[in-house]
Design a protein around this motif. Structure first.
Motif, PDB file in Angstrom:
ATOM      1  N   GLY A 110      60.912  66.617 -62.339  1.00  0.00           N
ATOM      2  CA  GLY A 110      62.327  66.442 -61.996  1.00  0.00           C
ATOM      3  C   GLY A 110      62.743  67.123 -60.710  1.00  0.00           C
ATOM      4  N   ASP A 111      61.887  67.978 -60.139  1.00  0.00           N
ATOM      5  CA  ASP A 111      62.238  68.608 -58.869  1.00  0.00           C
ATOM      6  C   ASP A 111      62.412  67.535 -57.790  1.00  0.00           C
ATOM      7  N   ARG A 112      63.449  67.674 -56.989  1.00  0.00           N
ATOM      8  CA  ARG A 112      63.620  66.860 -55.783  1.00  0.00           C
ATOM      9  C   ARG A 112      63.304  67.777 -54.612  1.00  0.00           C
ATOM     10  N   LEU A 113      62.226  67.483 -53.928  1.00  0.00           N
ATOM     11  CA  LEU A 113      61.692  68.379 -52.910  1.00  0.00           C
ATOM     12  C   LEU A 113      61.994  67.885 -51.498  1.00  0.00           C
ATOM     13  N   ASP A 114      62.284  68.837 -50.628  1.00  0.00           N
ATOM     14  CA  ASP A 114      62.456  68.578 -49.200  1.00  0.00           C
ATOM     15  C   ASP A 114      61.423  69.409 -48.460  1.00  0.00           C
ATOM     16  N   CYS A 115      61.040  68.943 -47.275  1.00  0.00           N
ATOM     17  CA  CYS A 115      60.063  69.679 -46.476  1.00  0.00           C
ATOM     18  C   CYS A 115      60.560  69.772 -45.043  1.00  0.00           C
ATOM     19  N   ASP A 116      60.652  70.987 -44.554  1.00  0.00           N
ATOM     20  CA  ASP A 116      60.979  71.248 -43.153  1.00  0.00           C
ATOM     21  C   ASP A 116      59.667  71.623 -42.484  1.00  0.00           C
ATOM     22  N   ILE A 117      59.207  70.775 -41.561  1.00  0.00           N
ATOM     23  CA  ILE A 117      57.950  71.043 -40.868  1.00  0.00           C
ATOM     24  C   ILE A 117      58.267  71.465 -39.443  1.00  0.00           C
ATOM     25  N   CYS A 118      57.558  72.480 -38.983  1.00  0.00           N
ATOM     26  CA  CYS A 118      57.798  73.036 -37.660  1.00  0.00           C
ATOM     27  C   CYS A 118      56.476  73.117 -36.901  1.00  0.00           C
ATOM     28  N   LEU A 119      56.509  72.707 -35.646  1.00  0.00           N
ATOM     29  CA  LEU A 119      55.346  72.889 -34.778  1.00  0.00           C
ATOM     30  C   LEU A 119      55.355  74.345 -34.330  1.00  0.00           C
ATOM     31  N   ASN A 135      55.152  74.451 -42.906  1.00  0.00           N
ATOM     32  CA  ASN A 135      56.038  73.681 -43.784  1.00  0.00           C
ATOM     33  C   ASN A 135      56.755  74.640 -44.716  1.00  0.00           C
ATOM     34  N   LEU A 136      58.048  74.433 -44.865  1.00  0.00           N
ATOM     35  CA  LEU A 136      58.796  75.120 -45.909  1.00  0.00           C
ATOM     36  C   LEU A 136      59.280  74.038 -46.865  1.00  0.00           C
ATOM     37  N   ILE A 137      58.776  74.082 -48.083  1.00  0.00           N
ATOM     38  CA  ILE A 137      59.150  73.100 -49.101  1.00  0.00           C
ATOM     39  C   ILE A 137      60.164  73.761 -50.022  1.00  0.00           C
ATOM     40  N   THR A 138      61.304  73.092 -50.195  1.00  0.00           N
ATOM     41  CA  THR A 138      62.382  73.633 -51.018  1.00  0.00           C
ATOM     42  C   THR A 138      62.742  72.646 -52.117  1.00  0.00           C
ATOM     43  N   GLY A 139      63.354  73.190 -53.167  1.00  0.00           N
ATOM     44  CA  GLY A 139      63.838  72.372 -54.268  1.00  0.00           C
ATOM     45  C   GLY A 139      65.250  71.881 -53.993  1.00  0.00           C
ATOM     46  N   GLN A 140      65.810  71.170 -54.958  1.00  0.00           N
ATOM     47  CA  GLN A 140      67.123  70.555 -54.793  1.00  0.00           C
ATOM     48  C   GLN A 140      68.261  71.560 -54.613  1.00  0.00           C
ATOM     49  N   HIS A 141      68.032  72.809 -54.930  1.00  0.00           N
ATOM     50  CA  HIS A 141      69.052  73.842 -54.756  1.00  0.00           C
ATOM     51  C   HIS A 141      68.709  74.751 -53.575  1.00  0.00           C
ATOM     52  N   ASP A 142      67.896  74.230 -52.652  1.00  0.00           N
ATOM     53  CA  ASP A 142      67.432  74.968 -51.465  1.00  0.00           C
ATOM     54  C   ASP A 142      66.624  76.211 -51.807  1.00  0.00           C
TER      55      ASP A 142
END
Length: 182
Positions: A110-119, A135-142
């Motif tokens: 059920g996690d909704r994941l976002d990924c912020d990728i940085c060079l 990469n910083l992977i976060t859940g739906q509540h940041d």
């Protein structure tokens, strides 16, 4: 649309200007069957990846994913980064050399994941690029789920050697083994 650059000098100039640039991939949902499918693919037979009762015994409300499950979203983010932002590279010509994974908490069904990728860095030596991303992977509540750092070795241009492609295909796992009783 960005014009593709091909010479190593052009690529180096573009890449130097992109260090510190972020790209975000959002909305990947860790579904029950995705977790089970991934666990089978990586041959991780821990019951908490397949059965709710086993996850409950560990204190979780639903299935938990194998530790490396975050690599799915990380791979999608890397692909987008190299297709949309970093120019001049053929993903089939890249070698993944170093990986660091810091798991802040398990991925749960059920996690909704976002990924912020940085060079993070780029350097070129003898026509070969060494590219580092974070990469910083976060859940739906940041909330942080995982932080990964990856180093790639890549060349611009060129065509994959067909004999090498056949050799790689011959050693790849094509069919996942049966999963434990669910």
């Amino acid at each position: 649309m960005r014009e593709t650059v091909t010479s190593p000098t052009e690529v180096a100039a573009v890449m130097a200007g992109l260090i510190g640039r972020h790209h975000r991939v959002t909305g990947y949902e860790a579904g029950r069957e995705k977790i089970r499918e991934y666990a089978r693919a990586v041959q991780d037979s821990h019951p908490a990846h397949f059965r709710e009762d086993a996850a409950h015994e560990l204190g979780y409300h639903g299935l938990i994913a194998p530790v490396t499950f975050v690599s799915i979203l990380g791979s999608l983010a890397v692909e987008e980064l190299f297709v949309r932002v970093l120019v001049g590279y053929d993903l089939s010509q890249m070698m993944h050399t170093v990986q660091q994974l810091v798991l802040h908490r398990p991925v749960r069904v059920g996690d909704r994941l976002d990924c912020d990728i940085c060079l993070e860095s780029f350097r070129q030596m003898g026509g070969t690029a060494i590219i580092a991303t974070r990469n910083l992977i976060t859940g739906q509540h940041d909330d942080p789920v995982a932080t990964t750092r990856t180093t790639f070795v890549a060349r611009t241009g060129g065509v994959a050697d067909p004999d090498l492609a056949r050799a790689v295909a011959a050693v790849m796992m094509h069919k996942a083994p049966a999963s434990p009783a669910q």
